[in-house]
Design a protein around this motif. Sequence first.
Motif, PDB file in Angstrom:
ATOM      1  N   ASP A 357       0.932  -1.289  -0.019  1.00 27.05           N
ATOM      2  CA  ASP A 357      -0.122  -0.077   0.070  1.00 27.05           C
ATOM      3  C   ASP A 357       0.842   1.249  -0.094  1.00 27.05           C
ATOM      4  O   ASP A 357       0.451   2.098  -0.678  1.00 27.05           O
ATOM      5  N   ASN A 358       1.860   1.210   0.830  1.00 25.79           N
ATOM      6  CA  ASN A 358       2.751   2.517   0.719  1.00 25.79           C
ATOM      7  C   ASN A 358       3.584   2.846  -0.456  1.00 25.79           C
ATOM      8  O   ASN A 358       3.672   3.977  -0.773  1.00 25.79           O
ATOM      9  N   ALA A 359       3.960   1.607  -1.025  1.00 24.17           N
ATOM     10  CA  ALA A 359       4.943   1.887  -2.218  1.00 24.17           C
ATOM     11  C   ALA A 359       3.906   2.025  -3.365  1.00 24.17           C
ATOM     12  O   ALA A 359       4.566   2.616  -4.223  1.00 24.17           O
ATOM     13  N   THR A 360       2.656   1.781  -3.390  1.00 23.08           N
ATOM     14  CA  THR A 360       1.987   2.056  -4.652  1.00 23.08           C
ATOM     15  C   THR A 360       0.888   3.170  -4.309  1.00 23.08           C
ATOM     16  O   THR A 360       0.096   3.511  -5.475  1.00 23.08           O
ATOM     17  N   MET A 361       0.965   3.962  -3.367  1.00 20.58           N
ATOM     18  CA  MET A 361      -0.070   4.905  -3.143  1.00 20.58           C
ATOM     19  C   MET A 361       0.012   6.216  -4.006  1.00 20.58           C
ATOM     20  O   MET A 361      -1.133   6.789  -4.347  1.00 20.58           O
ATOM     21  N   SER A 362       1.020   6.441  -5.084  1.00 22.73           N
ATOM     22  CA  SER A 362       1.345   7.462  -5.559  1.00 22.73           C
ATOM     23  C   SER A 362       0.909   6.976  -7.188  1.00 22.73           C
ATOM     24  O   SER A 362       0.867   7.966  -7.897  1.00 22.73           O
ATOM     25  N   LYS A 378      -1.995  -4.343  -8.145  1.00 21.67           N
ATOM     26  CA  LYS A 378      -1.198  -3.742  -6.971  1.00 21.67           C
ATOM     27  C   LYS A 378      -0.372  -4.423  -6.535  1.00 21.67           C
ATOM     28  O   LYS A 378       0.839  -4.307  -6.426  1.00 21.67           O
ATOM     29  N   ALA A 382       3.818  -3.959  -6.535  1.00 20.76           N
ATOM     30  CA  ALA A 382       4.619  -3.976  -5.303  1.00 20.76           C
ATOM     31  C   ALA A 382       5.702  -4.912  -5.265  1.00 20.76           C
ATOM     32  O   ALA A 382       6.943  -4.460  -4.688  1.00 20.76           O
ATOM     33  N   ARG A 415       8.142   4.175  -3.694  1.00 20.79           N
ATOM     34  CA  ARG A 415       7.229   4.897  -3.891  1.00 20.79           C
ATOM     35  C   ARG A 415       7.565   6.155  -4.910  1.00 20.79           C
ATOM     36  O   ARG A 415       6.565   6.336  -5.883  1.00 20.79           O
ATOM     37  N   ALA A 418       7.849   4.746  -8.241  1.00 15.48           N
ATOM     38  CA  ALA A 418       6.754   4.170  -8.920  1.00 15.48           C
ATOM     39  C   ALA A 418       6.039   4.801  -9.838  1.00 15.48           C
ATOM     40  O   ALA A 418       5.620   4.297 -10.998  1.00 15.48           O
ATOM     41  N   SER A 419       6.186   6.158 -10.095  1.00 14.12           N
ATOM     42  CA  SER A 419       5.271   6.932 -10.786  1.00 14.12           C
ATOM     43  C   SER A 419       6.135   7.321 -11.824  1.00 14.12           C
ATOM     44  O   SER A 419       5.911   8.091 -12.901  1.00 14.12           O
TER      45      SER A 419
END
Length: 502
Positions: A357-362, A378, A382, A415, A418-419
């Motif tokens: 959740d933390n790594a993909t929230m962006s 997701k 991750a 994170r 990730a973008s």
Amino acid sequence: MSTPLVEARGIAKRYGPTVALANGRLTVRAGESHALVGRNGAGKSTLVTVLTGLQEPDAGTLLFDGEPAPPLGDREAWRAKVACVYQKPTVVPELTVAENLFINRQPEARRGFFSWKKLHTEATRLLDTWDIHVDPGARTADLKVEDRQMVEIARALSGGARFIVLDEPTAQLDNREIERLFARMRALQDSGVTFLFISHHLQEVYEVCQTVTVLRDARWITTAPVAELPRPALVEAMAGEAIAEQAAAAAEAVVEQHGVDAPVVLDVRGLTSDTYRDVDLTVRRGEVVGLAGSSGSGKIALAESLAGLHTPASGTARIDGAPLPFGDVSAALAAGVGCVPRDRHDQGLVTGMSIGDNATMSVLGRLGRYGFVGTDRKRSVARDLIERLDIHAEGPEQPVSDLSGGNAQKVVMARALASDPHLLVLINPTAGVDVKSKESLLRRVDHARDDGTAVLVVSDELDDLRRCDRVLVLFHGKVTAEHRAGWTDQSLIASIEGVDDE
């Protein structure tokens, strides 16, 4: 020789099948500053919980002044022997200094009534006794980080403890604040206080400590006088391999100069706020630019402005030719900015959520349609980030709060990456991590450069800045110097301090 103030022998602790500590050993003599170092997961935190009476070891012996440690439930007896000042403050920010010093044990006036006057008087006496210059009536939230730490030390001393554990006390301090903290530590040592100093910044060990103990893989490796242990030998003892040579080679490779003729990704002109002014800078594709300076230089506020956290008073910034929005983190992210914030505890992680959740929230918008996030998608993203960043974890579902400092910082970096950002803003990216995690994080910076990402690194760590193609120095809010790769420590520090490099 005199009886050690603290002696731990053969300390062992298991959590189910996990061996947290197999052979913890520590001998601390009164009046010294003793460093405890090791990679994240080496067993330092487990040993500290035993030393401070938070948990009982499965095996081993702990002595204070030659006497057995108190029973685990006798908190008053423990408070009289040892206290820990943690990296994350434990003071209550909305209370005053005096209220924090005597929280849950306020002095009483006659007939059992609470006395504000007596509280203030006792707090003033305590601070004066230890020569700690903090206003007892000040709201703790308004204090500098170093002063909050001194309040915690004073609170520990008020309980009778003369053995203080400092857990990463310099992680959020700049060079001048660190020097002041060390000066205060030396003064307290002269007054009979003993410190166990836990730090990943090895230069600090050599500056302030007399003895060092190394843990690795949950075991005691060595204890030696600091003056007799060269830094390469200390790094090798911590890492179990010659990682110092790897870091030096990687830093030297930067002299090749990346991104010299590449297109400009970030173009800043005349950026001005209350902490920096008239800043011009560019970062090209595949270039890593460092920002250095003291705490009052404005370097962090400048970087946070570019990441959307603040709105400057004037000036412009463009990313790939388009205006960069200010004061809106989501808009900055959409514009192509990824950021590792300065404090992973308060700004970087949602501790109640999983690694995935933390790594993909962006990038949740990419993982589904119409507001629905595909669970499998997701999890796959991750897992890829965990593998890319070499995050040591059971999997994406593991709570991020279970991770060591180095692995938690890798999640924050994951994170940010990730973008697939065009501009990566890193603020103190290796603060509070062990030497191996630090090298792993810096390799990710190298990979980002090789992938064509423009990178802006803000750090007080010279090792971080050595990986940069250029380092800009801010002094009192203005860019006053630029150092190309290959600079010397002396020349960069002279610029940071605003003095001529003679």
